[in-house]
Design a protein around this motif. Structure first.
Motif, mmCIF file in Angstrom:
data_model
loop_
_atom_site.group_PDB
_atom_site.id
_atom_site.type_symbol
_atom_site.label_atom_id
_atom_site.label_comp_id
_atom_site.label_asym_id
_atom_site.label_seq_id
_atom_site.Cartn_x
_atom_site.Cartn_y
_atom_site.Cartn_z
ATOM 1 N N ALA A 1 5.838 10.085 0.098
ATOM 2 C CA ALA A 1 6.296 11.433 0.481
ATOM 3 C C ALA A 1 7.784 11.447 0.775
ATOM 4 N N ILE A 2 8.274 10.403 1.439
ATOM 5 C CA ILE A 2 9.715 10.316 1.722
ATOM 6 C C ILE A 2 10.510 10.220 0.431
ATOM 7 N N LEU A 3 10.037 9.391 -0.496
ATOM 8 C CA LEU A 3 10.766 9.207 -1.755
ATOM 9 C C LEU A 3 10.809 10.494 -2.567
ATOM 10 N N ARG A 4 9.764 11.300 -2.486
ATOM 11 C CA ARG A 4 9.789 12.586 -3.189
ATOM 12 C C ARG A 4 10.925 13.462 -2.672
ATOM 13 N N THR A 5 11.171 13.412 -1.360
ATOM 14 C CA THR A 5 12.251 14.229 -0.797
ATOM 15 C C THR A 5 13.630 13.695 -1.190
ATOM 16 N N LEU A 6 13.698 12.411 -1.566
ATOM 17 C CA LEU A 6 14.971 11.800 -1.963
ATOM 18 C C LEU A 6 15.227 11.886 -3.460
ATOM 19 N N SER B 1 12.020 -0.698 2.187
ATOM 20 C CA SER B 1 12.078 0.029 0.915
ATOM 21 C C SER B 1 13.316 0.908 0.836
ATOM 22 N N LEU B 2 13.583 1.653 1.902
ATOM 23 C CA LEU B 2 14.685 2.606 1.878
ATOM 24 C C LEU B 2 16.040 1.911 1.914
ATOM 25 N N LEU B 3 16.096 0.690 2.448
ATOM 26 C CA LEU B 3 17.352 -0.047 2.389
ATOM 27 C C LEU B 3 17.728 -0.330 0.937
ATOM 28 N N HIS B 4 16.727 -0.696 0.113
ATOM 29 C CA HIS B 4 16.995 -0.886 -1.315
ATOM 30 C C HIS B 4 17.468 0.415 -1.965
ATOM 31 N N VAL B 5 16.841 1.529 -1.600
ATOM 32 C CA VAL B 5 17.266 2.823 -2.142
ATOM 33 C C VAL B 5 18.721 3.100 -1.762
ATOM 34 N N ALA B 6 19.076 2.781 -0.516
ATOM 35 C CA ALA B 6 20.444 3.015 -0.057
ATOM 36 C C ALA B 6 21.467 2.213 -0.853
ATOM 37 N N HIS B 7 21.028 1.082 -1.419
ATOM 38 C CA HIS B 7 21.907 0.262 -2.243
ATOM 39 C C HIS B 7 21.758 0.557 -3.736
ATOM 40 N N GLY B 8 21.076 1.643 -4.092
ATOM 41 C CA GLY B 8 21.077 2.076 -5.480
ATOM 42 C C GLY B 8 19.778 1.990 -6.230
ATOM 43 N N ALA B 9 18.699 1.548 -5.591
ATOM 44 C CA ALA B 9 17.419 1.454 -6.301
ATOM 45 C C ALA B 9 16.859 2.844 -6.573
ATOM 46 N N ASP B 10 16.561 3.122 -7.833
ATOM 47 C CA ASP B 10 15.956 4.399 -8.206
ATOM 48 C C ASP B 10 14.441 4.304 -8.318
ATOM 49 N N ILE C 1 -6.546 5.687 -9.917
ATOM 50 C CA ILE C 1 -5.684 6.800 -10.348
ATOM 51 C C ILE C 1 -5.597 7.864 -9.253
ATOM 52 N N ARG C 2 -6.723 8.162 -8.623
ATOM 53 C CA ARG C 2 -6.715 9.163 -7.547
ATOM 54 C C ARG C 2 -5.798 8.723 -6.412
ATOM 55 N N LEU C 3 -5.900 7.465 -6.026
ATOM 56 C CA LEU C 3 -5.088 6.960 -4.925
ATOM 57 C C LEU C 3 -3.617 6.853 -5.319
ATOM 58 N N MET C 4 -3.343 6.511 -6.571
ATOM 59 C CA MET C 4 -1.947 6.479 -7.028
ATOM 60 C C MET C 4 -1.313 7.859 -6.907
ATOM 61 N N ARG C 5 -2.037 8.878 -7.289
ATOM 62 C CA ARG C 5 -1.491 10.234 -7.199
ATOM 63 C C ARG C 5 -1.300 10.638 -5.739
ATOM 64 N N GLU C 6 -2.238 10.222 -4.895
ATOM 65 C CA GLU C 6 -2.108 10.523 -3.466
ATOM 66 C C GLU C 6 -0.881 9.837 -2.871
ATOM 67 N N ALA C 7 -0.589 8.629 -3.344
ATOM 68 C CA ALA C 7 0.541 7.868 -2.817
ATOM 69 C C ALA C 7 1.868 8.253 -3.461
ATOM 70 N N GLY C 8 1.826 9.079 -4.497
ATOM 71 C CA GLY C 8 3.054 9.476 -5.165
ATOM 72 C C GLY C 8 3.564 8.463 -6.164
ATOM 73 N N VAL C 9 2.686 7.629 -6.703
ATOM 74 C CA VAL C 9 3.085 6.636 -7.697
ATOM 75 C C VAL C 9 3.449 7.341 -9.007
ATOM 76 N N THR C 10 4.583 6.996 -9.579
ATOM 77 C CA THR C 10 5.017 7.605 -10.841
ATOM 78 C C THR C 10 5.196 6.599 -11.959
ATOM 79 N N VAL C 11 5.218 5.292 -11.637
ATOM 80 C CA VAL C 11 5.372 4.270 -12.675
ATOM 81 C C VAL C 11 4.662 3.002 -12.219
ATOM 82 N N VAL C 12 4.019 2.317 -13.157
ATOM 83 C CA VAL C 12 3.366 1.043 -12.855
ATOM 84 C C VAL C 12 3.715 0.023 -13.932
#
Length: 380
Positions: free
Chosen positions: A357-362, A308-317, A6-17
């Motif tokens: 961290a990048i995904l948080r900014t997006l 990862s970001l290529l998928h985001v660019a094609h619509g992955a939320d 849980i500690r590492l998930m929060r550090e990595a910015g994990v919001t869903v599993v």
């Protein structure tokens, strides 16, 4: 190790599993016993950490007690060989016995967690059709005949469509019709096509059976299942399936080669089309090497974020990985993870945290629909 996770998930910015995907044997150790205590603890831990759960129905692989008591649920190959337990997805999509037991588990899961605050989505089965799309048992034969009756209405229409005057294949009774089992020469091409359509429809029908129970008990919880739009996966009619779920999810693994990123971009774009231009979930991809590829190529520095970001660019939320912590044993112990055996003090985990961290900014672009392009490719 769960508190550490849980500690590492929060550090990595994990919001869903995604949780409990292959857990049937732990949730139901025998036909008449249940054990939800460990899953209760996981759900509670994640909720306290502010992490949502995409809860799987755990039906992807039947447990040993079920296949021992009911070997008639095991798939049969085109050559008549039984697909035995020992791997995964060893069940017939057309088996009424399997469906009875699987749907009992789905109902038990939904009843127990319908009000749990961590539950943000339902994850039906896992990778439907990955290993059992084409199945040739007597159950499949009976279901195929029912499907053909509904499609053609009469034997005359079927014989005309299949061109059965060729090679003395004309049918005079519905019971003569079979799945496309091992044949002496080139099988009837229209029979092949109809069997492929039928096979996709049978898995879709199973998907709907699980979905209907979940919608009955948890009408406000969205439902998905992970598609596998990548490389050579062409057996399931995902455009047809997409109408049956609340949001599209996809698994994608890069196949190393000269066109690996072309294929990645094509597949991500295709998923966007399947989802109608609406946001979708990248439910699985890898941080580095994949265990089931002939050559297990580790990703180079920067590949994890770029893919990862290529998928985001094609619509992955959502950008999700298999797996969180690298397995100590089992068939996928050589598959990479978000937390490798080396732990948090590793280049890989630092890359995972940097992506978070990048995904948080997006985050402001989440929920955006795709703009319609002026050029399209027809994929059939």
């Amino acid at each position: 190790m769960w508190d550490e996770d849980i500690r590492l998930m929060r550090e990595a910015g994990v919001t869903v599993v995604s949780v409990a995907i292959f857990s049937w044997a732990r949730l139901q150790p025998t036909a008449d016993t249940w054990d939800f205590s460990w899953l209760d603890e996981v759900m509670d831990l994640l909720h306290r950490a502010g992490i949502g759960v995409d809860l799987a129905t755990a039906t992807a692989s039947p447990p040993p007690w079920l296949t021992t008591a009911h070997p008639e649920i095991l798939p049969v190959t085109a050559n008549g060989e039984t697909v035995w337990p020992g791997a995964r997805q060893h069940w017939r999509p057309t088996s009424p016995v399997f469906r009875q037991h699987a749907l009992r588990l789905v109902r038990a899961m939904a009843d127990r967690y319908k009000d749990h605050p961590a539950l943000v989505a339902w994850h039906i089965s896992n990778g439907l059709g990955c290993h059992n799309i084409y199945e040739f048992s007597d159950d499949a034969a009976r279901a195929f005949r029912i499907w053909l009756r509904a499609r053609y209405g009469s034997l005359e229409a079927l014989n005309h469509a299949w061109g059965t005057a060729f090679w003395s294949q004309r049918y005079s009774d519905w019971e003569q019709l079979l799945p496309l089992r091992f044949a002496a020469s080139h099988p009837n091409p229209t029979q092949q096509l109809d069997f492929k359509r039928f096979s996709s429809d049978m898995l879709k029908d199973y998907l709907r059976a699980e979905r209907d129970i979940l919608r009955e008990i948890t009408p406000n919880v969205p439902i998905t299942t992970n598609f596998m739009v990548m490389n050579e996966t062409k057996c399931m009619d995902y455009v047809d399936w997409a109408e049956e779920i609340d949001f599209v999810s996809n698994d994608h693994y890069v196949q190393p080669g000269p066109q690996d990123r072309d294929e990645l971009s094509f597949s991500a774009n295709l998923v966007s089309g399947i989802s109608g231009g609406h946001p979708w979930f990248l439910m699985e991809h890898s941080t580095s090497a994949v265990n089931w590829q002939p050559v297990k190529v580790a990703k180079r520095p920067g590949d994890l974020a770029r893919d990862s970001l290529l998928h985001v660019a094609h619509g992955a939320d959502a950008v999700c990985f298999f797996q969180w912590r690298q397995s100590a044993a089992g068939a996928e112990k050589y598959h990479s993870a978000m937390v490798p055996h080396a732990g948090e003090d590793s280049e890989l985990f630092r890359a995972v945290a940097a992506l978070g961290a990048i995904l948080r900014t997006l985050a402001p672009v989440a929920g955006s629909d795709r703009e319609t392009a002026s050029v399209a490719i027809v994929y059939d």
